[in-house]
Enzyme design. Structure first.
Site, mmCIF file in Angstrom:
data_model
loop_
_atom_site.group_PDB
_atom_site.id
_atom_site.type_symbol
_atom_site.label_atom_id
_atom_site.label_comp_id
_atom_site.label_asym_id
_atom_site.label_seq_id
_atom_site.Cartn_x
_atom_site.Cartn_y
_atom_site.Cartn_z
ATOM 1 C CE1 TYR A 50 -4.553 -16.162 5.875
ATOM 2 C CE2 TYR A 50 -2.450 -15.494 7.061
ATOM 3 C CZ TYR A 50 -3.123 -15.748 5.561
ATOM 4 O OH TYR A 50 -2.641 -15.665 4.435
ATOM 5 N NE ARG B 83 -3.442 -2.404 2.838
ATOM 6 C CZ ARG B 83 -3.328 -3.291 3.675
ATOM 7 N NH1 ARG B 83 -2.132 -3.405 4.047
ATOM 8 N NH2 ARG B 83 -4.218 -4.309 3.532
ATOM 9 C CE LYS C 145 -6.418 -0.874 4.404
ATOM 10 N NZ LYS C 145 -7.645 -1.068 3.827
ATOM 11 C CG HIS D 293 -6.340 -8.723 1.425
ATOM 12 N ND1 HIS D 293 -6.838 -8.999 0.571
ATOM 13 C CD2 HIS D 293 -5.651 -7.533 1.271
ATOM 14 C CE1 HIS D 293 -6.830 -8.290 -0.237
ATOM 15 N NE2 HIS D 293 -6.033 -7.151 0.100
ATOM 16 C CG HIS E 228 -4.543 0.366 -4.668
ATOM 17 N ND1 HIS E 228 -4.179 0.123 -3.441
ATOM 18 C CD2 HIS E 228 -5.598 -0.413 -4.752
ATOM 19 C CE1 HIS E 228 -4.774 -0.669 -2.814
ATOM 20 N NE2 HIS E 228 -5.621 -1.129 -3.683
ATOM 21 N NE ARG F 99 -2.799 -3.805 -1.390
ATOM 22 C CZ ARG F 99 -2.421 -4.385 -0.378
ATOM 23 N NH1 ARG F 99 -1.104 -4.629 -0.252
ATOM 24 N NH2 ARG F 99 -3.326 -4.787 0.325
#
Length: 303
Positions: free
Chosen positions: A281, A150, A174, A272, A246, A249
């Site tokens: 995960y 990003r 994030k 993600h 972006h 990406r």
């Protein structure tokens, strides 16, 4: 029968009855295998070819879109799935074709567009490496495209988070979450040139001592500056696409998946969240992530 048994029969059908080339056969098989990976990732490992529905397929296409996969690539994957389910209908293995009524993603103009690999190379070749800014900009675009970052992750990238000896960088994504991403040979090469020949000789402003990419005043680059660098370069080479940071990406993910990379590995590199309903995960082994980058990324070869 489960997926692998049907895939074996599908391969024989494509090879013997349709006389497709080995490359085409592998592409069809990869399309179905991506769906199987998605079902496992989304907590639906028990869905079989007999029980898969149009809802599963639509959710899968939506997931590819969330990864940033181009509409044209989504359409190609859907084409492979349609061929697979038509084969199962011919074999009378299923009573209803779940892909029959699904329309291909629209291929109209997208904002931002996804770049082809030749277009990426054209952009990189358009940078003037005789200037300090050009040397820095080459490193910026190599890292953007080579690692799928990003724009905020790029501007915040720190010198202390470059682990070139093992072929990784650490980024802060994030929600303050960190992840290690494999970095390819070309991105390492041009970043090292920038650090050694340009950054080392700058007067760096307080607060930016550990920031990798700096402006000419020795301060951290802004997101807006990255946008302008890319827009100016696109205009210089007369690229007829509306691109942004972006876009690189999106192109990173598209080119990896088109090349046959594992969906879970791409998802991890992009940072993600898990798509499983429980949000559990399992992070993949770093050696495996690096092997995916080397094998499937167009500029990851040779590392």
């Amino acid at each position: 029968m489960h997926w692998q048994s049907y895939l074996k029969n599908f391969k024989s059908y494509l090879t013997l009855e349709r006389s497709l080339s080995g490359h085409s056969v592998e592409a069809y098989l990869h399309d179905v295998q991506k769906l199987v990976q998605y079902l496992e990732l989304s907590g639906q490992p028990n869905v079989t070819p007999e029980t898969v529905t149009d809802v599963h397929l639509l959710d899968f296409l939506y997931y590819l879109g969330e990864l940033g996969i181009a509409a044209s690539s989504q359409a190609r994957v859907l084409s492979g799935l349609k061929s697979f389910f038509r084969f199962l209908m011919l074999e009378q293995a299923i009573g209803q074709d779940p892909a029959a009524l699904i329309e291909s993603p629209r291929l109209g103009r997208k904002l931002p567009d996804t770049l082809s690999f030749p277009e990426v190379e054209q952009l990189l070749a358009g940078i003037d490496l005789s200037t300090p800014e050009g040397t820095r900009n080459r490193a910026i675009l190599e890292v953007l495209y080579g690692c799928g970052l990003r724009v905020s992750e790029l501007t915040d990238l720190k010198v202390s988070e470059l682990y070139f000896d093992i072929g990784f960088i650490r980024v802060f994504g994030k929600g303050g979450k960190t992840r290690l991403i494999p970095i390819g040979r070309d991105a390492i090469k041009y970043t090292q040139i920038y650090v050694e020949e340009i950054r080392r000789h700058q007067t760096i402003q307080k607060g930016s001592e550990d920031i990798l990419f700096l402006n000419r005043r020795g301060k951290q680059l802004t997101r807006t500056m990255i946008f302008l660098i890319i827009k100016d370069l696109a205009a210089k080479i007369r690229l007829q696409k509306n691109i942004s940071p972006h876009t690189f990406r999106h192109s990173f993910a598209t080119h990896l998946i088109e090349g046959g990379a594992d969906l879970r590995a791409v998802q991890e590199m992009l940072g993600h969240e898990s798509i499983t309903t429980t949000e559990i995960y399992t992070h993949l082994d770093r050696d495996y992530l690096k092997s995916v980058m080397v094998e499937f990324h167009p500029r990851g070869k040779g590392r």
